[in-house]
Design an enzyme around this catalytic site. Sequence first.
Site, PDB file in Angstrom:
ATOM      1  CB  CYS A   1      -0.622  -0.334   1.259  1.00 28.12           C
ATOM      2  SG  CYS A   1      -1.934  -1.308   1.545  1.00 28.12           S
ATOM      3  N   GLY A  27      -0.235   0.056  -5.252  1.00 28.56           N
ATOM      4  CA  GLY A  27      -1.660  -0.995  -4.396  1.00 28.56           C
ATOM      5  C   GLY A  27      -2.626   0.284  -5.722  1.00 28.56           C
ATOM      6  CG  ASN A 101       2.503   0.599   3.677  1.00 30.90           C
ATOM      7  OD1 ASN A 101       3.724   1.300   2.889  1.00 30.90           O
ATOM      8  ND2 ASN A 101       2.385  -0.810   2.846  1.00 30.90           N
ATOM      9  N   GLY A 102       1.376  -1.374   5.924  1.00 30.15           N
ATOM     10  CA  GLY A 102       2.421  -3.200   6.684  1.00 30.15           C
ATOM     11  C   GLY A 102       1.004  -3.762   7.174  1.00 30.15           C
ATOM     12  CE1 TYR A 242       7.235  -6.103  -8.864  1.00 24.43           C
ATOM     13  CE2 TYR A 242       6.295  -5.692  -6.674  1.00 24.43           C
ATOM     14  CZ  TYR A 242       6.013  -5.760  -7.888  1.00 24.43           C
ATOM     15  OH  TYR A 242       4.477  -6.022  -8.823  1.00 24.43           O
ATOM     16  CB  CYS A 382       6.035 -10.980   3.323  1.00 22.94           C
ATOM     17  SG  CYS A 382       6.384  -9.024   4.258  1.00 22.94           S
ATOM     18  CB  CYS A 433      13.359  -7.192   7.546  1.00 21.70           C
ATOM     19  SG  CYS A 433      12.252  -8.321   7.039  1.00 21.70           S
ATOM     20  CB  CYS A 436      10.147 -12.830   1.810  1.00 18.22           C
ATOM     21  SG  CYS A 436      11.631 -11.063   1.083  1.00 18.22           S
TER      22      CYS A 436
HETATM   23  P1  5GP Z   1       5.484 -15.474 -10.139  1.00 17.89           P
HETATM   24  O1  5GP Z   1       4.862 -15.535 -11.906  1.00 17.89           O
HETATM   25  O2  5GP Z   1       6.847 -15.942 -10.083  1.00 17.89           O
HETATM   26  O3  5GP Z   1       4.472 -14.961  -9.809  1.00 17.89           O
HETATM   27  O4  5GP Z   1       5.538 -13.601 -10.475  1.00 17.89           O
HETATM   28  C1  5GP Z   1       7.105 -13.623 -10.494  1.00 17.89           C
HETATM   29  C2  5GP Z   1       6.885 -11.505 -11.308  1.00 17.89           C
HETATM   30  O5  5GP Z   1       5.640 -10.640 -10.452  1.00 17.89           O
HETATM   31  C3  5GP Z   1       7.669 -10.964 -11.022  1.00 17.89           C
HETATM   32  O6  5GP Z   1       8.475 -10.525 -12.757  1.00 17.89           O
HETATM   33  C4  5GP Z   1       8.309 -10.081 -10.140  1.00 17.89           C
HETATM   34  O7  5GP Z   1       8.245  -8.897 -10.775  1.00 17.89           O
HETATM   35  C5  5GP Z   1       6.275  -9.788 -10.480  1.00 17.89           C
HETATM   36  N1  5GP Z   1       5.475  -9.304  -8.839  1.00 17.89           N
HETATM   37  C6  5GP Z   1       4.985  -7.965  -9.117  1.00 17.89           C
HETATM   38  N2  5GP Z   1       4.511  -8.128  -7.668  1.00 17.89           N
HETATM   39  C7  5GP Z   1       5.521  -8.874  -7.189  1.00 17.89           C
HETATM   40  C8  5GP Z   1       5.431  -9.375  -5.392  1.00 17.89           C
HETATM   41  O8  5GP Z   1       4.960  -8.956  -4.677  1.00 17.89           O
HETATM   42  N3  5GP Z   1       6.671  -9.468  -4.984  1.00 17.89           N
HETATM   43  C9  5GP Z   1       7.108 -10.429  -5.550  1.00 17.89           C
HETATM   44  N4  5GP Z   1       8.084 -11.476  -5.173  1.00 17.89           N
HETATM   45  N5  5GP Z   1       7.240 -10.250  -7.106  1.00 17.89           N
HETATM   46  C10 5GP Z   1       6.374  -9.491  -8.245  1.00 17.89           C
HETATM   47 FE1  SF4 Z   2       8.749  -8.929   3.744  1.00 18.04          FE
HETATM   48 FE2  SF4 Z   2      10.528  -9.317   2.888  1.00 18.04          FE
HETATM   49 FE3  SF4 Z   2      10.383  -6.614   2.834  1.00 18.04          FE
HETATM   50 FE4  SF4 Z   2      10.807  -8.294   5.132  1.00 18.04          FE
HETATM   51  S1  SF4 Z   2      12.187  -8.103   3.036  1.00 18.04           S
HETATM   52  S2  SF4 Z   2       9.377  -6.905   4.790  1.00 18.04           S
HETATM   53  S3  SF4 Z   2       9.783 -10.585   4.446  1.00 18.04           S
HETATM   54  S4  SF4 Z   2       8.845  -8.318   1.553  1.00 18.04           S
END
Ligand code: 5GP
Ligand code: SF4
Length: 443
Positions: A1, A27, A101-102, A242, A382, A433, A436
Amino acid sequence: CAVVGIYGHKEASRLAYFALHALQHRGQEAAGISSADGEKLYTIKKRGLVMRVFDEAKLKTLSGSSAIGHTRYSTAGNDSILDAQPVFARYDLGEMAIVHNGNLTNADEIRNRLIEKGAIFQTFMDTENLIHLIAKSEQKKLLARIIDAVQRIEGAFSLVFLSRTKMFAMRDRHGFRPLSLGLLPNGGYIVASETCAFDLVGAEFIRDVEPGELLIFEEGKEPKSIKIFEPTPKHCIFEYVYFSRPDSKVFGQSVYQTRKAMGRELAHIKPVEADLVIPVPDGGVPAAIGYSQESGIPYEMGIMRNHYIGRTFIEPTQEMRDLKVKMKLSPMTDIIKGKRVIVIDDSIVRGTTSRRIVRMLKEAGASEVHMRVSSPPTTDPCYYGVDTPNKDKLIAANMSVDAICEFIGADSLAYLDEASLLRSVNTNEDNYCTACFTGKYIV
Ligand code: 5GP
Ligand code: SF4
């Protein structure tokens, strides 16, 4: 968010609206603004993109010189209109609105305790707990009540509160989620999740709100700072990987430069012979530039992105996500045909995106496809405000890198490792952190 707060500006809700545009990537499910004119609070919130939720006529009704705003993607709670923010309440001291946010890690506990005492909840959002804690606090003044309430919550929170005359901004003791303070061009202040919102409204960056700090905005005064918690920073490293926009500075560093450094590290530790480096747009772009510069392999735009489709991950159901990936990315056949390509993405979550992309590139004639990921394998969910799926859906929690490589159909697959990630972020692990990627949870 995303959260934003504007204080002491005659066009407060309009500035909040522009700021929310800049923060839309955080978001896309719902957006909302509450404003205050000293007497009353006004709130508009709805499902959908910022542009859809507001228009000129609606903004006009959000009068007053202070405003707070929110864009939502669901982590805690449901995906319904009731769960849009700001959360608004009328209580014994008047009216208030909150944006958050959180993710509160002790939300269920608090909620059950409140329900036992007869409280009634309208939403599934953890943020609603805060309203109750403030309304029920024995303290007389709002400030004392806010302090009382935030001492009872745990987890990740970057918060902005609005009353009829004041605004408050607060970050949890770990500073999981970002929140920065800026000065508006004609006086007045802005707080926002990311500094890209400052640039849009012409605000000047002052500093980050510190972990554990509460800022109080009152008419005719400089913001006052109170240290509520001893800070123990654990910034979310995934903001760099990301979540944040590349033109923002979060946790004191440029997101773009940090992502590029991740790409350079990746080229260094996971080299491969190839003709081209191409990014998965938009997330993989800065890391692909870094990879190309470090390896000397030319950078090309090998995949076209349709910008009228939102971020796929953020759509709550698998079906929608599948369809959206297809609508969103197309191969640049002339560029990749007959070429050995290195394709860079920021993360692999479920693996469905990478699998589609590899197949798409091969169908377009790439002779080899080498996947490189500018973060370590995502192995754990997360609990601090990013909506990663459960462990059983995280491909890296259930398969080895070799097995994932086979699943996505690539000629090779390699990830950044934790040490290199921390090096790119230019830090010792203690400040961040990384749960994940490592399963090392803080709270
Ligand atoms: P997958 O298809 O592996 O679930 O999605 C990976 C893709 O989703 C990557 O291209 C990444 O940039 C994008 N992505 C969008 N939102 C997120 C998010 O909140 N977490 C992560 N890890 N990837 C995200
Ligand atoms: Fe969540 Fe990963 Fe960010 Fe830690 S580093 S706050 S587990 S998204």
